[in-house]
Design a protein around this motif. Structure first.
Motif, PDB file in Angstrom:
ATOM      1  N   UNK A   1       5.595  10.592   0.983  1.00  9.40           N
ATOM      2  CA  UNK A   1       4.833   9.342   0.947  1.00  9.40           C
ATOM      3  C   UNK A   1       5.783   8.155   0.906  1.00  9.40           C
ATOM      4  N   UNK A   2       5.220   6.982   1.127  1.00  4.87           N
ATOM      5  CA  UNK A   2       6.045   5.774   1.084  1.00  4.87           C
ATOM      6  C   UNK A   2       5.192   4.578   0.688  1.00  4.87           C
TER       7      UNK A   2
ATOM      8  N   UNK B   1       0.849  -1.192   0.000  1.00  5.63           N
ATOM      9  CA  UNK B   1       0.000   0.000   0.000  1.00  5.63           C
ATOM     10  C   UNK B   1       0.885   1.243   0.000  1.00  5.63           C
ATOM     11  N   UNK B   2       0.450   2.260  -0.724  1.00  9.17           N
ATOM     12  CA  UNK B   2       1.105   3.557  -0.665  1.00  9.17           C
ATOM     13  C   UNK B   2       0.439   4.373   0.431  1.00  9.17           C
ATOM     14  N   UNK B   3       1.253   4.950   1.298  1.00 10.45           N
ATOM     15  CA  UNK B   3       0.760   5.780   2.396  1.00 10.45           C
ATOM     16  C   UNK B   3       1.270   7.198   2.181  1.00 10.45           C
ATOM     17  N   UNK B   4       0.364   8.159   2.310  1.00 15.50           N
ATOM     18  CA  UNK B   4       0.697   9.568   2.094  1.00 15.50           C
ATOM     19  C   UNK B   4       1.280  10.173   3.368  1.00 15.50           C
ATOM     20  N   UNK B   5       2.405   9.628   3.784  1.00 18.15           N
ATOM     21  CA  UNK B   5       3.153  10.120   4.936  1.00 18.15           C
ATOM     22  C   UNK B   5       4.602   9.676   4.743  1.00 18.15           C
ATOM     23  N   UNK B   6       5.546  10.469   5.236  1.00 18.29           N
ATOM     24  CA  UNK B   6       6.957  10.084   5.102  1.00 18.29           C
ATOM     25  C   UNK B   6       7.269   8.800   5.873  1.00 18.29           C
ATOM     26  N   UNK B   7       8.329   8.122   5.466  1.00 19.89           N
ATOM     27  CA  UNK B   7       8.765   6.882   6.099  1.00 19.89           C
ATOM     28  C   UNK B   7       8.887   7.055   7.614  1.00 19.89           C
ATOM     29  N   UNK B   8       9.507   8.135   8.075  1.00 22.10           N
ATOM     30  CA  UNK B   8       9.710   8.333   9.510  1.00 22.10           C
ATOM     31  C   UNK B   8       8.393   8.374  10.276  1.00 22.10           C
ATOM     32  N   UNK B   9       7.370   8.960   9.689  1.00 23.30           N
ATOM     33  CA  UNK B   9       6.079   9.066  10.379  1.00 23.30           C
ATOM     34  C   UNK B   9       5.356   7.724  10.423  1.00 23.30           C
ATOM     35  N   UNK B  10       5.480   6.944   9.366  1.00 21.91           N
ATOM     36  CA  UNK B  10       4.880   5.609   9.379  1.00 21.91           C
ATOM     37  C   UNK B  10       5.637   4.738  10.375  1.00 21.91           C
ATOM     38  N   UNK B  11       6.958   4.839  10.381  1.00 17.80           N
ATOM     39  CA  UNK B  11       7.743   4.030  11.314  1.00 17.80           C
ATOM     40  C   UNK B  11       7.457   4.414  12.765  1.00 17.80           C
TER      41      UNK B  11
END
Length: 169
Positions: free
Chosen positions: A114-115, A20-30
């Motif tokens: 995004x990521x 899935x593509x998430x509209x947030x930077x990698x750091x925020x998802x992590x």
């Protein structure tokens, strides 16, 4: 990357994968993944977090969780097997007597905002490991799509720990 026991090479090829593509930077998802207390908010089936080791998400740290609706919950743990922040985390998710699974979540940046998130899972212990790959896929793909949808909601919604890391409180 810090790791524990690597899954067998043949097991890697049989893992069920959802992207899935998430509209947030990698750091925020992590940041969501790194907060063990958030686990029940995005992992489908997890109903209650009973405790999180202080060292979470370090390798060997565990989340103590319950699965299922109350009062029919099953208590078990999920343990970090490998970690490469903010790019990936690999978990040993237990749910006895059903079995256990290796779950890997990988984050790949798509620009700055995004990521792509790739979640792979395979039953490796207990009766569930005897299910053919096609049956595991039929059960896990919808569940893991929903899990990534929930993860996206948290990350895209400005998860509190991510905002704190940016200084936006």
């Amino acid at each position: 990357m810090t790791e524990r026991d690597e899954p067998a090479e043949e097991a890697i090829h049989d893992m069920v994968e959802v992207t899935r593509t998430i509209q947030a930077p990698v750091d925020e998802v992590f940041a969501v993944l790194a907060d063990g207390w958030s686990y029940a908010s995005w992992v489908v089936g997890a109903s209650h977090i009973r405790g999180v080791d202080d060292s979470w998400p370090d390798v060997g740290a565990r989340i103590h969780h319950s699965v299922g609706p109350w009062p029919c919950t099953i208590g078990d743990t999920t343990e970090v097997r490998a970690l490469d922040p903010p790019h990936s985390i690999e978990l040993d998710a237990r749910l006895w007597p059903i079995g256990g699974a290796v779950v890997r979540v990988e984050l790949r940046a798509i620009g700055l905002t995004s990521c792509e998130v790739v979640m792979t899972e395979q039953a490796v212990r207990g009766p569930s490991r005897l299910l053919p790959h096609a049956v595991q896929s039929m059960l896990l793909v919808p569940r893991n799509r929903e899990s990534l949808s929930r993860l996206a909601d948290l990350a895209e919604g400005g998860y509190p720990d991510a905002r704190a890391d940016r200084g936006d409180k």
